[in-house]
Scaffold this motif. Structure first.
Motif, PDB file in Angstrom:
ATOM      1  N   LEU A  91       0.884  -1.120   0.158  1.00 33.33           N
ATOM      2  CA  LEU A  91       0.056  -0.133   0.064  1.00 33.33           C
ATOM      3  C   LEU A  91       0.870   1.354  -0.027  1.00 33.33           C
ATOM      4  O   LEU A  91       0.381   2.071  -0.705  1.00 33.33           O
ATOM      5  CB  LEU A  91      -0.910   0.054   1.149  1.00 33.33           C
ATOM      6  CG  LEU A  91      -2.113  -1.175   1.118  1.00 33.33           C
ATOM      7  CD1 LEU A  91      -2.814  -1.019   2.333  1.00 33.33           C
ATOM      8  CD2 LEU A  91      -2.745  -0.949  -0.096  1.00 33.33           C
ATOM      9  N   GLN A  92       2.038   1.424   0.707  1.00 34.13           N
ATOM     10  CA  GLN A  92       2.975   2.333   0.513  1.00 34.13           C
ATOM     11  C   GLN A  92       3.473   2.527  -0.767  1.00 34.13           C
ATOM     12  O   GLN A  92       3.447   3.843  -1.396  1.00 34.13           O
ATOM     13  CB  GLN A  92       4.046   2.166   1.739  1.00 34.13           C
ATOM     14  CG  GLN A  92       4.840   3.465   1.859  1.00 34.13           C
ATOM     15  CD  GLN A  92       6.042   3.242   2.629  1.00 34.13           C
ATOM     16  OE1 GLN A  92       6.727   2.055   2.682  1.00 34.13           O
ATOM     17  NE2 GLN A  92       6.543   4.137   3.398  1.00 34.13           N
ATOM     18  N   ALA A  95       0.690   3.779  -2.908  1.00 33.13           N
ATOM     19  CA  ALA A  95       0.435   5.209  -2.712  1.00 33.13           C
ATOM     20  C   ALA A  95       1.512   6.179  -3.364  1.00 33.13           C
ATOM     21  O   ALA A  95       1.210   7.365  -3.735  1.00 33.13           O
ATOM     22  CB  ALA A  95      -0.138   5.424  -1.334  1.00 33.13           C
ATOM     23  N   SER A 139      -4.824  -3.524  -9.218  1.00 34.50           N
ATOM     24  CA  SER A 139      -4.307  -2.906  -7.713  1.00 34.50           C
ATOM     25  C   SER A 139      -4.933  -3.855  -6.833  1.00 34.50           C
ATOM     26  O   SER A 139      -4.356  -4.194  -5.686  1.00 34.50           O
ATOM     27  CB  SER A 139      -4.731  -1.532  -7.463  1.00 34.50           C
ATOM     28  OG  SER A 139      -4.205  -0.693  -8.575  1.00 34.50           O
ATOM     29  N   ILE A 161     -10.486  -0.946  -0.273  1.00 31.39           N
ATOM     30  CA  ILE A 161      -9.208  -0.722   0.200  1.00 31.39           C
ATOM     31  C   ILE A 161      -8.432   0.231  -0.779  1.00 31.39           C
ATOM     32  O   ILE A 161      -7.679   1.363  -0.289  1.00 31.39           O
ATOM     33  CB  ILE A 161      -8.617  -1.888   0.557  1.00 31.39           C
ATOM     34  CG1 ILE A 161      -9.149  -2.754   1.606  1.00 31.39           C
ATOM     35  CG2 ILE A 161      -6.894  -1.450   0.904  1.00 31.39           C
ATOM     36  CD1 ILE A 161      -9.157  -2.176   2.906  1.00 31.39           C
ATOM     37  N   ILE A 162      -8.501  -0.043  -2.056  1.00 31.97           N
ATOM     38  CA  ILE A 162      -7.777   0.804  -3.011  1.00 31.97           C
ATOM     39  C   ILE A 162      -8.651   2.108  -3.111  1.00 31.97           C
ATOM     40  O   ILE A 162      -7.756   3.043  -3.435  1.00 31.97           O
ATOM     41  CB  ILE A 162      -7.625  -0.020  -4.330  1.00 31.97           C
ATOM     42  CG1 ILE A 162      -7.024  -1.485  -4.327  1.00 31.97           C
ATOM     43  CG2 ILE A 162      -6.935   0.871  -5.416  1.00 31.97           C
ATOM     44  CD1 ILE A 162      -5.518  -1.343  -3.590  1.00 31.97           C
ATOM     45  N   THR A 164      -9.928   3.814  -0.927  1.00 37.83           N
ATOM     46  CA  THR A 164      -9.816   4.561   0.287  1.00 37.83           C
ATOM     47  C   THR A 164      -8.223   4.947   0.094  1.00 37.83           C
ATOM     48  O   THR A 164      -7.874   6.106   0.627  1.00 37.83           O
ATOM     49  CB  THR A 164      -9.935   3.522   1.519  1.00 37.83           C
ATOM     50  OG1 THR A 164     -11.121   3.068   1.521  1.00 37.83           O
ATOM     51  CG2 THR A 164      -9.679   4.484   2.826  1.00 37.83           C
ATOM     52  N   LEU A 165      -7.417   4.233  -0.316  1.00 35.82           N
ATOM     53  CA  LEU A 165      -5.707   4.640  -0.384  1.00 35.82           C
ATOM     54  C   LEU A 165      -5.762   5.771  -1.478  1.00 35.82           C
ATOM     55  O   LEU A 165      -4.954   6.712  -0.935  1.00 35.82           O
ATOM     56  CB  LEU A 165      -5.049   3.560  -1.009  1.00 35.82           C
ATOM     57  CG  LEU A 165      -3.447   3.687  -1.102  1.00 35.82           C
ATOM     58  CD1 LEU A 165      -3.108   3.643   0.343  1.00 35.82           C
ATOM     59  CD2 LEU A 165      -2.922   2.603  -1.779  1.00 35.82           C
ATOM     60  N   VAL A 188      -1.297   8.373   4.434  1.00 35.49           N
ATOM     61  CA  VAL A 188      -2.515   7.732   3.892  1.00 35.49           C
ATOM     62  C   VAL A 188      -2.334   6.295   3.849  1.00 35.49           C
ATOM     63  O   VAL A 188      -3.188   5.273   4.412  1.00 35.49           O
ATOM     64  CB  VAL A 188      -2.862   8.286   2.403  1.00 35.49           C
ATOM     65  CG1 VAL A 188      -4.046   7.264   1.982  1.00 35.49           C
ATOM     66  CG2 VAL A 188      -3.189   9.563   2.664  1.00 35.49           C
ATOM     67  N   ALA A 189      -1.032   5.764   3.524  1.00 34.98           N
ATOM     68  CA  ALA A 189      -0.951   4.178   3.373  1.00 34.98           C
ATOM     69  C   ALA A 189      -0.981   3.346   4.802  1.00 34.98           C
ATOM     70  O   ALA A 189      -1.638   2.510   4.988  1.00 34.98           O
ATOM     71  CB  ALA A 189       0.426   3.758   2.707  1.00 34.98           C
ATOM     72  N   VAL A 192      -4.818   3.601   6.081  1.00 31.77           N
ATOM     73  CA  VAL A 192      -5.355   2.392   5.448  1.00 31.77           C
ATOM     74  C   VAL A 192      -5.307   1.240   5.952  1.00 31.77           C
ATOM     75  O   VAL A 192      -5.752   0.197   6.334  1.00 31.77           O
ATOM     76  CB  VAL A 192      -5.441   2.657   4.116  1.00 31.77           C
ATOM     77  CG1 VAL A 192      -6.155   1.382   3.251  1.00 31.77           C
ATOM     78  CG2 VAL A 192      -6.052   3.852   3.500  1.00 31.77           C
ATOM     79  N   THR A 193      -3.661   0.867   6.111  1.00 28.66           N
ATOM     80  CA  THR A 193      -3.187  -0.187   6.466  1.00 28.66           C
ATOM     81  C   THR A 193      -3.652  -0.516   8.062  1.00 28.66           C
ATOM     82  O   THR A 193      -4.248  -1.589   8.444  1.00 28.66           O
ATOM     83  CB  THR A 193      -1.709  -0.420   6.564  1.00 28.66           C
ATOM     84  OG1 THR A 193      -1.189  -0.192   5.290  1.00 28.66           O
ATOM     85  CG2 THR A 193      -1.122  -1.794   7.045  1.00 28.66           C
TER      86      THR A 193
END
Length: 207
Positions: A91-92, A95, A139, A161-162, A164-165, A188-189, A192-193
């Motif tokens: 996710l990081q 993003a 993704s 999830i994506i 929201t990211l 943000v990542a 969300v995580t």
């Protein structure tokens, strides 16, 4: 001995037709970045790609079709789907890629101009809906892998999830105009995580 000659209408993989397609889509993405959708013309794309404009019209009869495919190809190259081995790392990385893609002056110009044009063009809107459906599916694999590893609970919604990211990044691009930085992407990542994994930690149903 097998016949290795392509049939009429077929092209060898990596042949001239593939190179021409790549050149046209790259030229389209470059012009979208430099001048935006409204000022981009097929003539300019053809000149930059080194082809006649009829070559473009034969494959992409409208600007909307050309731009939608160019956006798809550009995103596949600029925002590859990461596989770091953890949901936090994925996710990081994702993003940060999105931030780098839309956070520059040219990237912002390209993305804003396409979004604005899609708001008034049904044809482009349809193409961009398909683009986003494809990007979310691709993704979403990072979420599916995390579920398989036990990092996220079964039933976790990959699209949510994506969305929201990347949502906060696009809010800055389209609404507030604030900088889109790697620091923002990281924060943000993490948010969300943390939110996605907390139900795994305490045993709650993610739904």
């Amino acid at each position: 001995m097998p016949n290795t000659n392509p049939r009429v209408g077929q092209q060898r993989p990596g042949g001239r037709a593939a190179r021409v397609k790549t050149d046209i889509l790259r030229a389209t993405a470059e012009l979208l970045t430099e001048v935006g959708y409204d000022k981009m013309s097929v003539e300019d794309v053809a000149s930059r790609a080194g082809v006649h404009k009829t070559t473009i019209y034969r494959r992409w009869p409208t600007n909307a079709e050309l731009v939608a495919e160019a956006a798809t190809e550009h995103s596949a190259e600029a925002v590859p789907i990461p596989d770091t081995g953890t949901i936090a790392g994925d996710l990081q990385a994702l993003a940060r890629e999105v931030a780098a893609n839309i956070g520059t002056e040219g990237g912002a110009r390209r993305s804003r101009s396409i979004a604005a044009a899609a708001a008034i063009s049904d044809e482009l809107a349809e193409g961009m809906h398909a683009f986003w459906a494809d990007r979310l599916t691709r993704s979403g694999h990072v979420v599916e892998r995390a579920i398989d590893r036990g990092e996220l609970p079964p039933g976790t919604d990959p699209n949510l999830i994506i969305e929201t990211l990347i949502g906060p990044l696009w809010v800055r691009l389209l609404l507030t105009g604030e900088p889109i930085t790697h620091d923002l992407a990281d924060r943000v990542a993490k948010l969300v995580t943390d939110g996605a994994t907390i139900s795994t930690l305490d045993g709650r149903d993610p739904r």
